[in-house]
Enzyme design. Structure first.
Site, PDB file in Angstrom:
ATOM      1  N   HIS A  79      31.115 -39.713   0.999  1.00 39.82           N
ATOM      2  CA  HIS A  79      31.847 -40.267   2.129  1.00 39.82           C
ATOM      3  C   HIS A  79      33.008 -41.128   1.661  1.00 39.82           C
ATOM      4  O   HIS A  79      34.025 -41.213   2.317  1.00 39.82           O
ATOM      5  CB  HIS A  79      30.923 -41.123   2.994  1.00 39.82           C
ATOM      6  CG  HIS A  79      29.824 -40.330   3.611  1.00 39.82           C
ATOM      7  ND1 HIS A  79      30.069 -39.322   4.515  1.00 39.82           N
ATOM      8  CD2 HIS A  79      28.488 -40.387   3.456  1.00 39.82           C
ATOM      9  CE1 HIS A  79      28.920 -38.797   4.891  1.00 39.82           C
ATOM     10  NE2 HIS A  79      27.935 -39.418   4.258  1.00 39.82           N
ATOM     11  N   GLU A 102      50.562 -32.034  -7.152  1.00 39.40           N
ATOM     12  CA  GLU A 102      49.490 -31.093  -6.832  1.00 39.40           C
ATOM     13  C   GLU A 102      48.556 -31.709  -5.798  1.00 39.40           C
ATOM     14  O   GLU A 102      48.638 -32.910  -5.516  1.00 39.40           O
ATOM     15  CB  GLU A 102      48.727 -30.674  -8.090  1.00 39.40           C
ATOM     16  CG  GLU A 102      48.114 -31.807  -8.861  1.00 39.40           C
ATOM     17  CD  GLU A 102      47.639 -31.373 -10.255  1.00 39.40           C
ATOM     18  OE1 GLU A 102      46.467 -31.577 -10.559  1.00 39.40           O
ATOM     19  OE2 GLU A 102      48.445 -30.822 -11.029  1.00 39.40           O
TER      20      GLU A 102
END
Lengths: 370, 290
Positions: B247, B210
């Site tokens: 980030h 997935e």
């Protein structure tokens, strides 16, 4: 669960990591007061989105009057879909240089990963790989001071910055472990008058570990509808289509969405009813789907721990209480399939056994309803 | 044959007196699993389904010589249970519970590596070896049959869907294994593929992946070593871009994690990637007839 910047900074400060003086403000008056006490400030929108500065979520104020005006402009504004309700007023820093440091969990190595760069700031995602120092932690050993010193050396830091950075990595790892963080990130890690200061901070907590962190503030994320389903204890994401979907298991829910698009339909949501949901949450979740007023609803269940008769009972219960005024397509196989299908048939609801057939039918009915 | 779990194993159930532990002990026995004992603190001396219950793993080890343990205790106690099993010499541990804190899983998985223990999960449906009539897990018994296909999945119900479609197409399985849906789990596609490589009776492998993470991309590079055909289905083709974890996530993934990235990686190393779960069986049939 993400923490707002001001909360994350509170945790950093508790662990001895330097932050700039600041306070939370929620009105022009309190912003004006903050400037009086702190001097020139940055007013930073407390929202859980990335790229906040570029989107206009950080502004500066040099005087109390300016503080009041800027705060008045910012409070209530919408930033990338999030309404700004609180600002963090922080003493403006004369930043000389910006570093980057974070600790996160690496899925592939199954170890904590410390990343740092001498080139921090808003462009960190574009910094070349060779400018980012990455080091995995053996969790059975942890982060000792030498680990921090070696990273500081790799970044080319010297003197007081070398010492401060080494120390900071150790403290950051304590936060990562003690707070069950998925991510703790300081970007930028500012150099101010030759010393390190955390100028921004992110702290994301592992939802599965919240039970042992009553000291942390609860932060709700997502739309009201999403929050409502999360309260039932199920995973839910809103999409922009018109076919509402319920499936059991995250992979199955994703595959169901894929199947709807495969036949040319548009899914309205992702709803994982869980691997073993009982009647009550299933009925509640279905109730939420009905309230969305979709063009059709597709329930796709492969019963393992989930019992088909429980799902059928939930469907019948919703049908006979709030009602299901839109086309409903049910696919039901697996544990107690026969009992479940019989229950539905008695209520005049047909059940499919093949996933493809059910998905195709749901798309067809949604088109008819348009 | 099978991988990781055979009829020679001797299985204990940690948390055998709970609802789930009790129910699935019955199911596992019904399938033929050699369950030899259970562990439930302060319930020692009782029995569940005629299986003796012990207070500690240590006691169970000396009384019934188990080789494997399946853990059903509530998530907050799972780390303790896993370490208890590992430190007492159990070599295969299946961790069923969901919502185990990731930091606990990190500790479990890294300790397991140091001790050369195989951990499956957490947040898994377990492992089933149909030829061996043996399972450690919560999967429905009737959807599998013995045969030449190895299945490795990240997701539970989706693997049921695919295993059942294989069974209905008369394509049986050597072993079906769920790696677990959590961010940190004991197995990777590569460790499981390596097992399938060494099992002569596994003639084709189905990967059920997935979006998110980069497990499929990492595995793709291993496929040339595998020497067996691979059929992959990846869920999340139509899913919107996933949540980003600041980030740090973006730096780690750097373009990996999307369905395109996974599909390209797998295809370029010879796997056949199908778009819908119901296309897996046909692709396996073709792979086996080649």
């Amino acid at each position: 669960m993400k923490q707002y910047e001001y909360m994350a900074k509170g945790v950093l400060a508790e662990h001895g990591i330097p932050i700039a003086p600041g306070r939370l403000v929620d009105s022009p008056e309190s912003a004006s007061q903050a400037v009086t006490e702190l001097g020139p400030v940055a007013l930073k929108a407390q929202v859980l989105v990335g790229g906040r500065g570029k989107a206009g979520g950080i502004r500066f104020a040099a005087t109390p009057e300016e503080g009041a005006k800027v705060a008045g402009d910012m409070l209530g504004m919408t930033l990338k879909g999030y309404r700004v309700e609180k600002l963090y007023a922080e003493q403006k820093l004369p930043i000389e240089n910006e570093l980057y440091v974070s600790i996160t969990t690496d899925r592939n190595t199954k170890k904590p990963l410390v990343m740092a760069s001498a080139f921090g700031g808003v462009e960190i995602e574009d910094v070349a790989n060779d400018k980012i120092v990455k080091r995995y932690v053996d969790p059975l050993v942890g982060v000792m001071p030498y680990f921090g010193r070696e990273m500081a050396q790799s970044l080319g830091l010297r003197d007081s910055l070398f010492k401060e950075f080494s120390d900071l990595v150790v403290r950051l790892y304590q936060i990562y472990r003690e707070k069950d963080a998925e991510l703790v990130e300081i970007n930028p890690l500012a150099v101010v008058s030759g010393h390190l200061v955390a100028a921004d901070a992110r702290l994301n907590i592992d939802d599965s570990a919240l039970y042992r962190h009553s000291e942390l503030s609860c932060v709700e994320e997502g739309s009201l509808l999403e929050q409502r389903v999360h309260e039932i204890g199920l995973a839910y994401v809103e999409l922009d289509g018109d076919i509402a979907i319920m499936a059991n298991g995250a992979g199955m829910a994703m595959a169901t969405i894929d199947a709807i698009e495969y036949f040319g339909g548009k899914p309205a949501n992702f709803l994982d009813a869980g691997g073993g949901a009982s009647v009550k949450p299933t009925a509640e979740a279905l109730g939420v789907l009905v309230s969305m007023k979709p063009k059709a609803i597709l329930v796709n269940i492969f019963g393992g721990i989930t019992r088909c008769d429980d799902v059928a009972k939930a469907i019948v219960q919703v049908k006979n209480t709030v009602g299901i005024p839109v086309p409903l397509v049910v696919r039901l196989v697996g544990t107690n399939e026969r009992e479940g299908v019989e229950l539905l048939n008695r209520e005049g609801i047909q059940a499919y056994s093949v996933m493809a057939d059910a998905a195709e039918q749901a798309v067809h009915m949604a088109k008819e309803a348009r | 044959m099978a991988i990781l779990l055979t009829h020679q194993d001797r299985v204990i159930v940690q948390g055998i007196t709970g609802n789930q532990g009790r129910f699935h002990t019955r199911q596992m026995l019904g399938y033929g699993t050699p369950v030899v004992g259970g562990v439930s603190p302060a319930k020692g001396g009782t029995e569940v389904e005629d299986i003796p219950v012990f207070d500690t793993v240590k006691e169970a080890v000396s009384a019934v010589q188990p080789t494997a343990s399946i853990v059903f205790v509530p998530a907050p106690f799972a780390k303790d249970a896993a370490f208890e099993a590992m430190e007492n010499g159990i070599r295969l541990i299946v961790m069923i519970p969901e919502h185990i804190p990731v930091q606990d899983s990190i500790d479990i998985v890294n300790r397991a590596r140091a001790l050369d223990v195989t951990v499956i999960g957490p947040n898994t449906f377990g492992i089933i070896s149909p030829q061996e009539h043996t399972k450690m897990g919560i999967m429905p018994n009737h959807i599998y049959k013995p045969g030449p296909v190895g299945v490795v999945a990240r997701s539970g119900t989706l693997s049921y869907e695919i295993a059942y479609s294989l069974t209905q197409s008369d394509l049986g399985q050597t072993t079906v294994i769920g790696m677990g849906g959590d961010p940190v789990v004991g197995q990777t596609f590569i460790t499981v593929l390596e097992q399938f490589r060494r099992d002569p009776e596994t003639r084709c492998v189905v990967m059920v992946g997935e979006i998110g993470g980069s497990a499929e991309e990492e595995a793709a590079e291993y496929l040339s070593t595998l020497g067996k055909p691979v059929v992959a289905y990846l869920a999340g083709r139509a899913a919107p871009p996933g949540k980003r974890m600041g980030h740090a996530g973006a730096i780690i993934e750097r373009g990996k994690g999307t369905l395109d990235s996974k599909e390209q990686a797998l295809k370029s190393h010879g796997a056949q990637v199908v778009t819908m779960p119901w296309q897996v069986a046909q692709a396996v049939r073709e792979a086996l007839s080649r």
